[in-house]
Design a protein around this motif. Sequence first.
Motif, mmCIF file in Angstrom:
data_model
loop_
_atom_site.group_PDB
_atom_site.id
_atom_site.type_symbol
_atom_site.label_atom_id
_atom_site.label_comp_id
_atom_site.label_asym_id
_atom_site.label_seq_id
_atom_site.Cartn_x
_atom_site.Cartn_y
_atom_site.Cartn_z
ATOM 1 N N THR A 156 0.828 -1.204 0.000
ATOM 2 C CA THR A 156 0.000 0.000 0.000
ATOM 3 C C THR A 156 0.862 1.253 0.000
ATOM 4 O O THR A 156 0.591 2.219 -0.716
ATOM 5 N N ARG A 157 1.922 1.255 0.787
ATOM 6 C CA ARG A 157 2.802 2.427 0.866
ATOM 7 C C ARG A 157 3.587 2.638 -0.420
ATOM 8 O O ARG A 157 3.766 3.770 -0.874
ATOM 9 N N ASP A 158 4.056 1.549 -1.040
ATOM 10 C CA ASP A 158 5.093 1.694 -2.070
ATOM 11 C C ASP A 158 4.691 1.276 -3.480
ATOM 12 O O ASP A 158 5.535 1.282 -4.377
ATOM 13 N N TRP A 159 3.432 0.975 -3.733
ATOM 14 C CA TRP A 159 3.098 0.397 -5.032
ATOM 15 C C TRP A 159 3.211 1.364 -6.209
ATOM 16 O O TRP A 159 3.226 0.936 -7.352
ATOM 17 N N ASN A 160 3.344 2.653 -5.977
ATOM 18 C CA ASN A 160 3.529 3.589 -7.085
ATOM 19 C C ASN A 160 4.983 3.718 -7.529
ATOM 20 O O ASN A 160 5.271 4.425 -8.492
ATOM 21 N N HIS A 161 5.909 3.076 -6.838
ATOM 22 C CA HIS A 161 7.325 3.175 -7.223
ATOM 23 C C HIS A 161 7.599 2.286 -8.435
ATOM 24 O O HIS A 161 7.547 1.060 -8.325
ATOM 25 N N PRO A 162 7.927 2.874 -9.586
ATOM 26 C CA PRO A 162 8.221 2.030 -10.754
ATOM 27 C C PRO A 162 9.502 1.229 -10.585
ATOM 28 O O PRO A 162 9.696 0.220 -11.255
ATOM 29 N N SER A 163 10.375 1.652 -9.670
ATOM 30 C CA SER A 163 11.614 0.912 -9.445
ATOM 31 C C SER A 163 11.363 -0.451 -8.816
ATOM 32 O O SER A 163 12.149 -1.384 -9.018
ATOM 33 N N ILE A 164 10.277 -0.600 -8.051
ATOM 34 C CA ILE A 164 10.005 -1.875 -7.388
ATOM 35 C C ILE A 164 9.420 -2.854 -8.404
ATOM 36 O O ILE A 164 8.343 -2.640 -8.938
ATOM 37 N N VAL A 165 10.162 -3.941 -8.651
ATOM 38 C CA VAL A 165 9.735 -4.912 -9.658
ATOM 39 C C VAL A 165 9.343 -6.252 -9.053
ATOM 40 O O VAL A 165 8.818 -7.124 -9.757
ATOM 41 N N ILE A 166 9.587 -6.444 -7.742
ATOM 42 C CA ILE A 166 9.179 -7.683 -7.087
ATOM 43 C C ILE A 166 9.001 -7.415 -5.597
ATOM 44 O O ILE A 166 9.744 -6.631 -5.004
ATOM 45 N N TRP A 167 7.984 -8.038 -5.028
ATOM 46 C CA TRP A 167 7.704 -7.940 -3.590
ATOM 47 C C TRP A 167 8.221 -9.200 -2.910
ATOM 48 O O TRP A 167 7.863 -10.310 -3.318
ATOM 49 N N GLY A 168 8.995 -9.043 -1.861
ATOM 50 C CA GLY A 168 9.437 -10.176 -1.058
ATOM 51 C C GLY A 168 8.388 -10.484 -0.008
ATOM 52 O O GLY A 168 8.145 -9.658 0.872
ATOM 53 N N VAL A 169 7.761 -11.643 -0.085
ATOM 54 C CA VAL A 169 6.656 -11.971 0.811
ATOM 55 C C VAL A 169 6.966 -13.206 1.659
ATOM 56 O O VAL A 169 6.070 -13.834 2.200
ATOM 57 N N ARG A 170 8.226 -13.540 1.776
ATOM 58 C CA ARG A 170 8.658 -14.670 2.599
ATOM 59 C C ARG A 170 9.704 -14.161 3.581
ATOM 60 O O ARG A 170 10.639 -13.464 3.183
ATOM 61 N N ILE A 171 9.560 -14.498 4.857
ATOM 62 C CA ILE A 171 10.520 -14.065 5.861
ATOM 63 C C ILE A 171 11.887 -14.646 5.512
ATOM 64 O O ILE A 171 12.029 -15.851 5.295
#
Length: 201
Positions: free
Chosen positions: A169-184
Amino acid sequence: ILTATLRDLAGAAIATATLPAAARTLVEFDNLADIALWEPAAPALYTLELSVGDDTLTTSFGFRSVEFTTSGFALNGKPLKLRGLNRHQAFPYSGYALGRAAQERDAEILKHELHLNMVRTSHYPQSPYFLDACDRLGLLVFEEIPGWQHIGDKAWQAEAIENVRRMITRDWNHPSIVIWGVRINESQDSHDFYGETNRLA
């Protein structure tokens, strides 16, 4: 009335839309032409201004497509070899307390001195100053949720799932972010827990 204005890199308005301020719907712009795609060599950023009365919210973003396939990574339909490293935002003697200039300088070092095109956030969302700099510089980001090894009980896992939601929610507008890490990071497997973090992302 809510007014949405899309501005190009020079600040010129290229599209506007209006809708009732109480509406909860997507703002759509028709007939966008000559849109520059965001990429490491030319990180084209656009600005969206949302105005209601005297209040205005401004956010920047870029247009781009991302694919991770069995053939490799592709940005805007073109293969791109990723070269990167992990980054902790802790600094000697000051820990996490350094501000904007230091965060921006780190991104510049990664991009221009180490000649990388990718950075992984170890192991938590980074300062918005760092992410904004990555957007401007064209440095790709793999953003991680907080955590290391431990996955705790059901209550702990529920909070970790909320961390995924907060991060995106905070960062989804950043075009630089290409993958979300969802595992600890470095944690044991937990099918139900990681099924939910993946579903949410």
